[in-house]
Motif scaffolding. Structure first.
Motif, PDB file in Angstrom:
ATOM      1  N   LEU A  67      -1.950  -5.792  -7.638  1.00  0.00           N
ATOM      2  CA  LEU A  67      -0.724  -5.446  -8.375  1.00  0.00           C
ATOM      3  C   LEU A  67      -0.687  -3.955  -8.702  1.00  0.00           C
ATOM      4  O   LEU A  67       0.357  -3.328  -8.663  1.00  0.00           O
ATOM      5  CB  LEU A  67      -0.605  -6.283  -9.649  1.00  0.00           C
ATOM      6  N   ALA A  69      -1.974  -1.647  -6.913  1.00  0.00           N
ATOM      7  CA  ALA A  69      -1.769  -0.870  -5.678  1.00  0.00           C
ATOM      8  C   ALA A  69      -0.372  -1.054  -5.084  1.00  0.00           C
ATOM      9  O   ALA A  69      -0.034  -0.367  -4.118  1.00  0.00           O
ATOM     10  CB  ALA A  69      -2.823  -1.273  -4.655  1.00  0.00           C
ATOM     11  N   LEU A  70       0.427  -1.980  -5.636  1.00  0.00           N
ATOM     12  CA  LEU A  70       1.767  -2.195  -5.072  1.00  0.00           C
ATOM     13  C   LEU A  70       2.619  -0.943  -5.258  1.00  0.00           C
ATOM     14  O   LEU A  70       2.476  -0.254  -6.272  1.00  0.00           O
ATOM     15  CB  LEU A  70       2.461  -3.370  -5.769  1.00  0.00           C
ATOM     16  N   PRO A  71       3.486  -0.664  -4.307  1.00  0.00           N
ATOM     17  CA  PRO A  71       4.364   0.501  -4.460  1.00  0.00           C
ATOM     18  C   PRO A  71       5.276   0.327  -5.675  1.00  0.00           C
ATOM     19  O   PRO A  71       5.660  -0.798  -5.998  1.00  0.00           O
ATOM     20  CB  PRO A  71       5.176   0.529  -3.165  1.00  0.00           C
ATOM     21  N   ASN A  72       5.593   1.453  -6.346  1.00  0.00           N
ATOM     22  CA  ASN A  72       6.447   1.398  -7.534  1.00  0.00           C
ATOM     23  C   ASN A  72       7.869   1.014  -7.175  1.00  0.00           C
ATOM     24  O   ASN A  72       8.305   1.189  -6.072  1.00  0.00           O
ATOM     25  CB  ASN A  72       6.487   2.761  -8.232  1.00  0.00           C
ATOM     26  N   SER A  74      11.250  -1.586  -7.034  1.00  0.00           N
ATOM     27  CA  SER A  74      11.411  -2.840  -6.323  1.00  0.00           C
ATOM     28  C   SER A  74      11.106  -2.597  -4.865  1.00  0.00           C
ATOM     29  O   SER A  74      10.366  -1.723  -4.515  1.00  0.00           O
ATOM     30  CB  SER A  74      12.802  -3.408  -6.530  1.00  0.00           C
ATOM     31  N   SER A  75      11.660  -3.328  -4.002  1.00  0.00           N
ATOM     32  CA  SER A  75      11.222  -3.268  -2.613  1.00  0.00           C
ATOM     33  C   SER A  75      11.946  -2.223  -1.794  1.00  0.00           C
ATOM     34  O   SER A  75      11.724  -2.147  -0.610  1.00  0.00           O
ATOM     35  CB  SER A  75      11.458  -4.629  -2.008  1.00  0.00           C
ATOM     36  N   ARG A  80      18.354   1.300  -0.359  1.00  0.00           N
ATOM     37  CA  ARG A  80      19.084   1.241   0.916  1.00  0.00           C
ATOM     38  C   ARG A  80      20.534   0.824   0.689  1.00  0.00           C
ATOM     39  O   ARG A  80      21.455   1.341   1.306  1.00  0.00           O
ATOM     40  CB  ARG A  80      18.385   0.264   1.870  1.00  0.00           C
TER      41      ARG A  80
END
Lengths: 189, 174
Positions: A67, A69-72, A74-75, A80
């Motif tokens: 958790l 290491a997850l990118p900051n 949302s996805s 986009r």
């Protein structure tokens, strides 16, 4: 007795990948052929050894490190979507108002448009063949307030296109910077 | 909460739900990596990499499919990449398997057998290990294995059958 079973047949037999008639043929052969039975038994030891391997437990909890290491944010879908919406809005806006703007800019800034107009360039033409680039009519609709003129790309209104392109780029850049700024300040909170 | 619900919420950007998925499947993913890499530290790194890749790709997960199987397929590919990057260091891998601890005799024998099987697995080339992992531990069909590894079915079958033959020979010698 048929020939010895192939490696593929033995493996597929153990993987239950054979149809019923093939299985019956193999069963009959195996009951009569000690060599193939030995080869099958050798393969079966592999199956048993692998099945007996115990599960290990990781030395520490992975959840928290994953958790962290997850990118900051949302996805990235939001970004986009915002990008696509902004681009769409900009282009739509420009298409809608171009006829009006084109005539107004040409009227307001005659000096500037004259300066920005692309001069005709004469290239030497040893072949004697003359080619004139076609004037391209663009499929813009007439302006709803009847201020529009039919739009074609010519040397005279090229500068309008240029101004319009600059305006679109500015709109796009300013919009994106405001989005980035908004997102950065939100993540800092 | 059902793990499919967790996956769906994670696909909408819910990090807590993704954490729930990690918690459910960390042991399974770690074991895939440990069987293929043979080193606990590297297996933990590979498990972490698997979950990070999964997080980036979770919107592509078919909601009808169990997330566990999907995560393990990613883990196999992560390990394959790592093995290909480092080359097949079978001797080091074998040395990484801890020797059996002293203890009651039956336990010692069992540990020794486990160690031998793990060492035999690590003596296989990377694609053979992947084939064994997907068939014997994930219980995928040949076609599913080919899809998971993005390779022709004939290659997958050939790898699997040769891997088993090689394993049988190694285990016979030990």
């Amino acid at each position: 007795m048929m020939e010895h079973l192939t490696e593929e047949q033995l493996n597929e037999y153990l993987d239950n990948s054979l149809d019923a008639p093939e299985l019956a043929r193999m069963g009959a052969h195996l009951s009569d052929c000690p060599d193939c039975r030995a080869r099958l038994a050798s393969l079966q030891t592999v199956f048993q050894a692998l099945a007996a391997l115990p599960e290990e437990t990781p030395s520490h909890e992975l959840t928290s490190s994953v958790l962290k290491a997850l990118p900051n944010g949302s996805s990235g879908l939001g970004w986009r979507l915002a990008f696509a919406m902004q681009a769409g809005l900009s282009i739509g806006f420009l298409l809608l108002f171009f006829p009006f703007l084109a005539s107004r800019i040409a009227g307001i800034l005659p000096g500037l448009t004259a300066q920005l107009a692309v001069p005709e360039v004469k290239f030497p033409n040893p072949t004697g063949f003359h080619f004139s680039p076609p004037v391209v009519p663009l499929p813009f609709p007439s302006h709803p307030f009847s201020l529009a003129l039919p739009v074609t790309i010519t040397h005279a209104n090229f500068s309008n296109w240029l101004l319009l392109g600059i305006a679109a780029a500015l709109l796009f850049i300013v919009g994106n910077f405001s989005l980035i700024f908004h997102n950065t300040s939100r993540t800092r909170k | 909460m059902d793990e499919r619900d967790l996956a769906q919420r994670a696909a909408q950007g819910d990090r807590e739900a993704f954490g729930g998925l990690v918690e459910c499947h960390q042991a399974g993913v770690y074991n895939v990596a440990y069987r293929m890499l043979g080193d606990c530290r590297e297996a933990e790194d590979a498990a972490q990499e698997t979950f990070l890749r999964a997080f980036r790709a979770i919107r592509r997960l078919d909601p009808q499919r169990p997330p566990g199987a999907w995560l393990k397929k990613i883990a196999v590919n992560v390990c394959l990449n790592r093995l290909e990057r480092r080359g097949t260091l079978t001797l080091d891998d074998e040395a990484a398997i801890p020797a059996s601890d002293p203890g009651p005799e039956s336990q010692t024998i069992q540990r020794e057998q486990t160690r031998q099987v793990r060492s035999a697995l690590l003596a296989l080339p990377p694609h053979f290990r992947a084939a064994i992992e997907l068939r014997h531990f994930q219980e995928l069909s040949y076609a599913e294995m080919a899809e998971a590894l993005n390779r022709p079915l004939s290659d997958i079958k050939s790898d699997l059958f040769r891997a088993r033959k090689l394993l049988a020979e190694i285990l016979r010698k030990t």
